[in-house]
Design an enzyme around this catalytic site. Structure first.
Site, PDB file in Angstrom:
ATOM      1  N   HIS A 193       0.883  -1.196   0.187  1.00 43.85           N
ATOM      2  CA  HIS A 193      -0.096  -0.020   0.058  1.00 43.85           C
ATOM      3  C   HIS A 193       0.806   1.226  -0.093  1.00 43.85           C
ATOM      4  O   HIS A 193       2.084   1.190  -0.382  1.00 43.85           O
ATOM      5  CB  HIS A 193      -0.960  -0.115   1.113  1.00 43.85           C
ATOM      6  N   HIS A 224       4.267   1.650   2.095  1.00 39.60           N
ATOM      7  CA  HIS A 224       5.210   0.788   1.325  1.00 39.60           C
ATOM      8  C   HIS A 224       5.825   1.793   0.599  1.00 39.60           C
ATOM      9  O   HIS A 224       7.223   2.090   0.232  1.00 39.60           O
ATOM     10  CB  HIS A 224       4.959  -0.318   0.870  1.00 39.60           C
ATOM     11  N   CYS A 277       3.966 -10.198  21.673  1.00 39.87           N
ATOM     12  CA  CYS A 277       2.968  -9.743  20.472  1.00 39.87           C
ATOM     13  C   CYS A 277       3.298 -10.455  19.423  1.00 39.87           C
ATOM     14  O   CYS A 277       4.404 -10.179  18.737  1.00 39.87           O
ATOM     15  CB  CYS A 277       3.015  -7.992  20.447  1.00 39.87           C
ATOM     16  N   CYS A 296      -0.657  -4.349  23.517  1.00 37.51           N
ATOM     17  CA  CYS A 296       0.392  -4.067  22.630  1.00 37.51           C
ATOM     18  C   CYS A 296       0.630  -2.492  22.584  1.00 37.51           C
ATOM     19  O   CYS A 296      -0.543  -2.161  21.971  1.00 37.51           O
ATOM     20  CB  CYS A 296       0.928  -4.893  21.346  1.00 37.51           C
ATOM     21  N   HIS A 345      -0.414  -2.588  18.308  1.00 35.72           N
ATOM     22  CA  HIS A 345      -1.521  -3.200  17.862  1.00 35.72           C
ATOM     23  C   HIS A 345      -2.708  -3.291  18.650  1.00 35.72           C
ATOM     24  O   HIS A 345      -3.751  -3.685  18.490  1.00 35.72           O
ATOM     25  CB  HIS A 345      -1.030  -4.657  17.351  1.00 35.72           C
TER      26      HIS A 345
END
Ligand SMILES: [Zn+2]
Length: 498
Positions: free
Chosen positions: A17, A20, A125, A143, A146
């Site tokens: 996406h 990146h 995690c 986390c 996340h």
């Protein structure tokens, strides 16, 4: 001089996406710019195919981790090509060449006495593939990245003696103040080091998908060390029969802020343990945020890189990402914001300027750049630009460098309005002044376009060809005499209708 720039390698657990593309474009701008300066450049990107995030996704999809990698790695390769990345190699951590070298280096760290066997217990995690310290947890035992609830896990592991590298790391940060930039990220990494480093596990006993620990093949090397080592291993096998390590190492790393700790703390320590120089520098960027986006007439409400590239070209996307959000910080982007910059800056300020200059030289001087000297008030504004921009890009200050360049674009527009060449052309007594004005505009356009070339390689190449500039190296205002033939050009950034 050699210049080695890297992107993070990307997990093959989903489609690529814009996030990146952002890291890849940033590294590409630096690589292209350094080539323009005559540096011997190597630019690396690739995919991270081992570890838990990949095995978990493969399980969900009912395929093997290797099949998942084989499906997604080509998409990342295509994304790089689509955004015009000029990478010299694309590494996959499943490459034999990588895996063999990871084992060699890890063995060296072991032989140097930096590894021992122990039991690890902590908050784990699976999405980060990392244990979290108590102080990192949020909302009880979640986390921090996340926000998922973590479980306590106990594992027999091989450990890397990270704790013994606290002083060497502090010394490294003290000796090289620009080792990590921006400064806020440097401070963050340094604070992490100063709070006291704990040893970290170097292996995973429960996972089969990875590089086997050379002296204990029941375990695989922890994916983070496997992944980080790509920056070194690639140089060993990217070119058949040639080892590029001496020529290019150490690297300049580009990465996002969520992987700061691994790159700024674990990585240099691990390299020191292996007897390899730490990286040259690293620049930590933020996120492009797309919340509460406004609709645009042609792009809807999501900035999808494929769609932007299909409609507007990769250059426009490359420009927008570094113009809209200051590189290094988080910032909002939106389809409407993209469109506004495309029209106001790319189509009008730059594209239109180029076409005006080309057509004025065509109309008033029969398509030949006059042989004249630029007026001092224009020449003065270009002074120092070929030094300031490289200086900023030495530190990966992509947005500030682009701002410097855009100041030149705006100065040229202003100069057109000030001098009004169309009026000068009506008065034969002003012929010499018109020569000087047109020469200055053509020269300013050339120098500016060369500076912009790293950001927008495709459209600037078309323009440079039209103004008879065969080279791509950065150039000083006034260093080219007139006399070149100029060709006309369709709009560089045409207006796009929905
Ligand atoms: Zn996590």
């Amino acid at each position: 001089m050699s210049y080695y720039v890297t992107t993070p390698i990307y997990y093959v657990n989903g489609e690529p996406h814009l996030g990146h593309a952002y890291s890849t474009i940033a590294a590409d701008i630096l690589a292209r710019h350094m080539r323009q300066r005559g540096e011997d450049v190597f630019f690396l990107t690739g995919t991270d195919e081992h570890g838990e995030p990949v095995t978990q996704e493969a399980e969900r999809e009912g395929v093997t981790p290797r099949e998942l990698g084989d499906r997604y790695a080509p998409r990342f390769r295509q994304l790089a090509a689509k955004v015009e990345a000029s990478n010299d190699f694309f590494i996959r951590t499943t490459d034999d060449g990588h895996m063999k070298r990871v084992q060699e280096i890890v063995q060296r760290v072991y032989d140097n006495g930096h590894v021992y066997e122990g039991v690890y217990e902590g908050w784990y995690c699976p999405r980060c593939a990392d244990f979290k310290t108590e102080s990192e947890l949020v909302d009880g035992n979640r986390c921090p990245i996340h926000k998922i609830e973590l479980t306590r896990e106990k594992q027999d592991n091989w450990f890397f003696r990270l704790s013994t590298f606290q002083q060497p790391l502090e010394r490294l940060f003290a000796e090289r103040p620009d080792f990590v930039t921006p400064e806020s990220r440097r401070n963050e990494a340094l604070a992490f080091i100063r709070q006291g480093l704990q040893d970290v596990s170097l292996s995973r006993p429960t996972l089969k998908w990875g590089v086997p620990v050379p002296w204990d093949t029941e375990q695989v090397i922890y994916v983070w060390f496997d992944a980080l080592l790509n920056y070194v291993t690639a140089l060993g096998y990217a070119r058949d029969g040639e080892d590029l390590t001496e020529r290019y190492w150490p690297a300049f790393h580009i990465l996002a802020k969520d992987i700061l700790k691994f790159h700024a703390v674990y990585w240099p320590a691990f390299l020191m343990a292996a007897g390899i120089d730490p990286p040259k520098r690293m620049f930590i960027h933020g996120y492009l945020l797309m919340e509460g986006h406004k609709m645009s007439k042609s792009l809807g409400n999501v900035l999808d890189p494929d769609e932007v590239i299909a409609k507007y070209g990769a250059d426009a996307l490359r420009y927008y990402c570094f113009r809209e959000v200051s590189f290094g910080q988080d910032g909002q982007i939106s389809p409407a914001g993209f469109e506004a910059r495309y029209e106001a800056e790319l189509a009008n300020e730059y594209g239109n300027l180029a076409n005006r200059i080309l057509s004025m030289v065509g109309r008033y001087r029969d398509g030949t750049v006059p042989e004249a000297e630029a007026e001092i008030e224009l020449a003065a504004d270009f002074e120092g630009a070929p030094e300031r921009v490289p200086q900023l890009l030495d530190g990966a200050e992509l947005t500030q460098a682009l701002e410097e360049i855009w100041r030149l674009v705006r100065r040229l527009n202003q100069y057109v309005e000030e001098t009004r060449p169309w009026d000068l052309a009506k008065d034969p007594a002003e012929a010499e002044r018109l020569d000087r004005v047109l020469y200055g505009l053509a020269e300013g356009l050339r120098v500016t376009t060369l500076l912009l070339h790293a950001y927008m390689p495709e459209s600037t190449s078309r323009l440079l060809e039209a103004i008879g500039e065969p080279g791509r190296e950065l150039s000083r205002f006034g260093s080219r005499d007139g006399g070149q033939r100029i060709e006309s050009l369709p709009p560089l950034f045409p207006k796009i209708d929905a």
